[in-house]
Design an enzyme around this catalytic site. Structure first.
Site, PDB file in Angstrom:
ATOM      1  N   SER A 311       0.887  -1.270  -0.065  1.00  0.00           N
ATOM      2  CA  SER A 311      -0.014  -0.131   0.043  1.00  0.00           C
ATOM      3  C   SER A 311       0.874   1.074   0.140  1.00  0.00           C
ATOM      4  O   SER A 311       1.921   1.185   0.641  1.00  0.00           O
ATOM      5  CB  SER A 311      -0.879  -0.082   1.241  1.00  0.00           C
ATOM      6  N   TYR A 325      -1.474  -0.472  10.431  1.00  0.00           N
ATOM      7  CA  TYR A 325      -1.554  -1.054   8.972  1.00  0.00           C
ATOM      8  C   TYR A 325      -0.504  -0.573   8.178  1.00  0.00           C
ATOM      9  O   TYR A 325      -0.181  -1.412   7.473  1.00  0.00           O
ATOM     10  CB  TYR A 325      -3.261  -0.442   8.460  1.00  0.00           C
TER      11      TYR A 325
HETATM   12  P1  NAP Z   1     -11.885  -5.422   0.490  1.00  0.00           P
HETATM   13  O1  NAP Z   1     -12.766  -4.825  -0.791  1.00  0.00           O
HETATM   14  O2  NAP Z   1     -12.175  -5.068   1.833  1.00  0.00           O
HETATM   15  O3  NAP Z   1     -11.832  -6.934   0.175  1.00  0.00           O
HETATM   16  C1  NAP Z   1     -10.937  -7.732   1.187  1.00  0.00           C
HETATM   17  C2  NAP Z   1     -11.176  -9.140   0.483  1.00  0.00           C
HETATM   18  O4  NAP Z   1     -10.117  -9.968   1.538  1.00  0.00           O
HETATM   19  C3  NAP Z   1     -12.376  -9.982   0.631  1.00  0.00           C
HETATM   20  O5  NAP Z   1     -12.356 -10.776  -0.538  1.00  0.00           O
HETATM   21  C4  NAP Z   1     -12.289 -10.511   1.920  1.00  0.00           C
HETATM   22  O6  NAP Z   1     -13.051 -11.907   2.020  1.00  0.00           O
HETATM   23  C5  NAP Z   1     -10.947 -11.005   2.031  1.00  0.00           C
HETATM   24  N1  NAP Z   1     -10.360 -11.004   3.365  1.00  0.00           N
HETATM   25  C6  NAP Z   1     -10.255 -10.206   4.421  1.00  0.00           C
HETATM   26  N2  NAP Z   1      -9.826 -10.817   5.444  1.00  0.00           N
HETATM   27  C7  NAP Z   1      -9.436 -12.301   5.041  1.00  0.00           C
HETATM   28  C8  NAP Z   1      -8.742 -13.174   5.693  1.00  0.00           C
HETATM   29  N3  NAP Z   1      -8.204 -13.415   7.133  1.00  0.00           N
HETATM   30  N4  NAP Z   1      -8.481 -14.413   4.953  1.00  0.00           N
HETATM   31  C9  NAP Z   1      -8.887 -14.578   3.802  1.00  0.00           C
HETATM   32  N5  NAP Z   1      -9.606 -13.499   2.882  1.00  0.00           N
HETATM   33  C10 NAP Z   1      -9.840 -12.281   3.886  1.00  0.00           C
HETATM   34  O7  NAP Z   1     -10.189  -4.903   0.194  1.00  0.00           O
HETATM   35  P2  NAP Z   1      -9.526  -4.412  -0.975  1.00  0.00           P
HETATM   36  O8  NAP Z   1      -9.710  -2.921  -0.812  1.00  0.00           O
HETATM   37  O9  NAP Z   1      -9.966  -4.828  -2.318  1.00  0.00           O
HETATM   38  O10 NAP Z   1      -8.174  -4.541  -0.571  1.00  0.00           O
HETATM   39  C11 NAP Z   1      -7.310  -5.764  -1.117  1.00  0.00           C
HETATM   40  C12 NAP Z   1      -5.919  -5.556  -0.697  1.00  0.00           C
HETATM   41  O11 NAP Z   1      -5.379  -4.308  -1.289  1.00  0.00           O
HETATM   42  C13 NAP Z   1      -5.564  -5.462   1.006  1.00  0.00           C
HETATM   43  O12 NAP Z   1      -4.268  -6.122   1.240  1.00  0.00           O
HETATM   44  C14 NAP Z   1      -5.424  -3.963   1.100  1.00  0.00           C
HETATM   45  O13 NAP Z   1      -4.509  -3.913   2.186  1.00  0.00           O
HETATM   46  C15 NAP Z   1      -4.899  -3.453  -0.078  1.00  0.00           C
HETATM   47  N6  NAP Z   1      -4.975  -2.054  -0.343  1.00  0.00           N
HETATM   48  C16 NAP Z   1      -6.225  -1.554  -0.645  1.00  0.00           C
HETATM   49  C17 NAP Z   1      -6.425  -0.345  -0.944  1.00  0.00           C
HETATM   50  C18 NAP Z   1      -7.607   0.652  -1.106  1.00  0.00           C
HETATM   51  O14 NAP Z   1      -7.760   1.742  -1.124  1.00  0.00           O
HETATM   52  N7  NAP Z   1      -8.636  -0.338  -1.388  1.00  0.00           N
HETATM   53  C19 NAP Z   1      -5.086   0.610  -0.967  1.00  0.00           C
HETATM   54  C20 NAP Z   1      -3.794  -0.136  -0.641  1.00  0.00           C
HETATM   55  C21 NAP Z   1      -3.726  -1.292  -0.618  1.00  0.00           C
HETATM   56  P3  NAP Z   1     -14.811 -11.768   2.410  1.00  0.00           P
HETATM   57  O15 NAP Z   1     -15.378 -11.477   1.304  1.00  0.00           O
HETATM   58  O16 NAP Z   1     -14.985 -13.146   2.905  1.00  0.00           O
HETATM   59  O17 NAP Z   1     -14.732 -10.704   3.683  1.00  0.00           O
END
Ligand code: NAP
Length: 416
Positions: A311, A325
């Site tokens: 991130s 985080y």
């Molecule tokens: P999101 O929309 O909240 O989706 C999270 C996903 O991870 C969901 O499929 C969830 O499954 C799964 N998950 C959560 N905890 C888990 C666990 N313990 N074991 C297995 N699966 C788990 O998140 P996102 O925004 O797409 O983020 C994805 C990645 O990108 C993360 O690593 C995040 O830190 C990184 N990121 C995101 C952003 C942003 O702005 N969105 C920015 C920088 C980095 P369920 O559907 O079952 O809950």
């Protein structure tokens, strides 16, 4: 394994030219893939070639690229083995030179009208209705980039059989947290590029099943896989399910990740810190370790690619919101560089993407549903990114377009 799409296309094509299969010999048959992008033309070799039963050429789309293949009947057990080469040197060639210009090698099977898979017959036998070349799809995509040549012209002595050339067994990708947000976008994009996808989720089964359904409707192959990456039994369950479903692994996207509500460091609980590190860091390291055990040439694997989700917070620190985080993502950066160097000679590339503010549900899970929109004015491009834009970067790092890229952290942040 033959995926649903191939079976569907097979049944569509079975009635294409039923009489022709009886009239053509194997040496004169022509096969096309379901989309008609590729054509495989057999050519007679003649009886003087004792061990070679067929030559064939593969024309790739409208690129003009033409690659050569031979089929060799091997004994005990009897089966037809194919080798496809491109731009091999002529004259005396070394084994290393031959290896370098070999783009695919494997058994070639015949599929009859009833769908039974058997041996490809010698060149003078009736042409097989369809043929099956396991794992040929990924090789084709590599060949496709080899350049352009003049078109290929051939006179047929009898009408070609338009069968179905089944490209089964594409590479397998595990996307942790593939049910929603960035992970779901990666799963969908990867499937459209020929990956078979294991869509992992922690609790939202419906969301994971929806991604699987969308992939299947588009003609791809996917399974949903339950498992919490923050627990050892979850990691074991995820990889056991991948082994059962596909029996191989070629890529891992360590995407599953969580945040917490905005808090200063002097406010966060030890439990929250422990959970963030367990899911974001331990989970990613443990999944990578299981992937390495399956993909590393050191362990008998055929190589692969790992992409970790970092991130931009790892660089900016997220003060006043998610410093803990941000620290988990800093750990991901170090892990990416270290693992990349550790397995660089074992056929595995390891990279990370560093997204900025991406419009997903993760912000709502941290109690700030409007965070992406609210922060838009702070982003040089004045907008949050989309999950698809991050997926595009991940797909690049996974792909053969990035064969010399490892240990890299690619920022996808709109300039932030
Ligand atoms: P999101 O929309 O909240 O989706 C999270 C996903 O991870 C969901 O499929 C969830 O499954 C799964 N998950 C959560 N905890 C888990 C666990 N313990 N074991 C297995 N699966 C788990 O998140 P996102 O925004 O797409 O983020 C994805 C990645 O990108 C993360 O690593 C995040 O830190 C990184 N990121 C995101 C952003 C942003 O702005 N969105 C920015 C920088 C980095 P369920 O559907 O079952 O809950």
């Amino acid at each position: 394994m033959i995926c649903g799409r191939n079976v569907l296309f097979a049944s569509l094509m079975l009635s294409a030219a039923p009489a022709l299969a009886d009239e053509c010999t194997q040496a004169q048959a022509v096969y096309a893939d379901p989309a008609g992008t590729y054509e495989l033309h057999f050519e007679p070799v003649g009886s003087e070639a004792a061990v070679t039963s067929n030559h064939f050429k593969v024309r790739i789309g409208d690129t003009g690229v033409l690659v050569d293949g031979v089929v060799m009947q091997s004994g005990e057990p009897l089966r037809a083995n194919g080798i496809v080469m491109h731009d091999c040197p002529t004259g005396d060639v070394t084994g290393a030179e031959l290896e370098a210009c070999t783009v695919w090698q494997g058994p070639i099977y015949a599929v009859d009208k009833a769908g039974q898979i058997g041996l490809l017959q010698p060149e003078d036998a009736p042409a097989a209705d369809r043929i099956l070349l396991p794992d040929f799809g990924p090789s084709l995509r590599r060949i496709e980039r080899l350049g352009r040549r003049q078109g290929y012209h051939r006179q047929f002595r009898c009408l070609p059989v338009q069968g179905v050339w089944i490209m089964s067994d594409g590479p397998v990708l595990l996307v942790t947290g593939g049910s929603r947000g960035i992970g779901a976008a990666v799963a969908l994009a990867a499937a459209s590029e020929g990956w078979r996808v294991a869509v992992n989720y922690a609790s939202n089964r419906d969301a994971a099943e929806d991604v699987v359904r969308r992939i299947a409707e588009a003609g791809g192959t996917a399974v949903s896989v339950e498992g919490n990456v923050g627990r050892e039994e979850g990691v074991k369950a995820i990889f056991a399910a991948v082994d059962t479903a596909f029996g191989r692994l070629d890529g891992l996207v360590n995407n599953a990740g969580i945040i917490g509500p905005p808090q200063r460091v002097d406010e966060v609980s030890p439990e929250r810190i422990e959970q963030l590190f367990r899911v974001n860091v331990t989970g990613s390291i443990r999944c990578a370790a299981e992937a390495v055990l399956r993909m590393s040439t050191r362990h008998g694997g055929r190589g692969g690619s790992i992409v970790n989700l970092s991130s931009i917070a790892a660089v900016l620190g997220a003060p006043g919101q998610y410093v803990d985080y941000a620290a988990t993502k800093g750990a991901i950066d170090s892990f990416t560089v270290g693992l990349a160097r550790e397995v660089a000679t074992e056929g595995i590339r390891v990279n990370a993407v560093r997204p900025g503010i991406i419009d997903t549900e993760i912000h709502a899970s941290g109690g700030l549903p409007d965070r992406a929109r609210d922060l838009a004015p702070t982003i040089p491009m004045q907008r949050p990114g989309t999950a698809g834009e991050v997926a595009d970067a991940i797909l690049y790092l996974l792909s053969d377009k990035a064969t010399y890229v490892t240990g890299t952290i690619l920022t996808v942040s709109g300039g932030r």
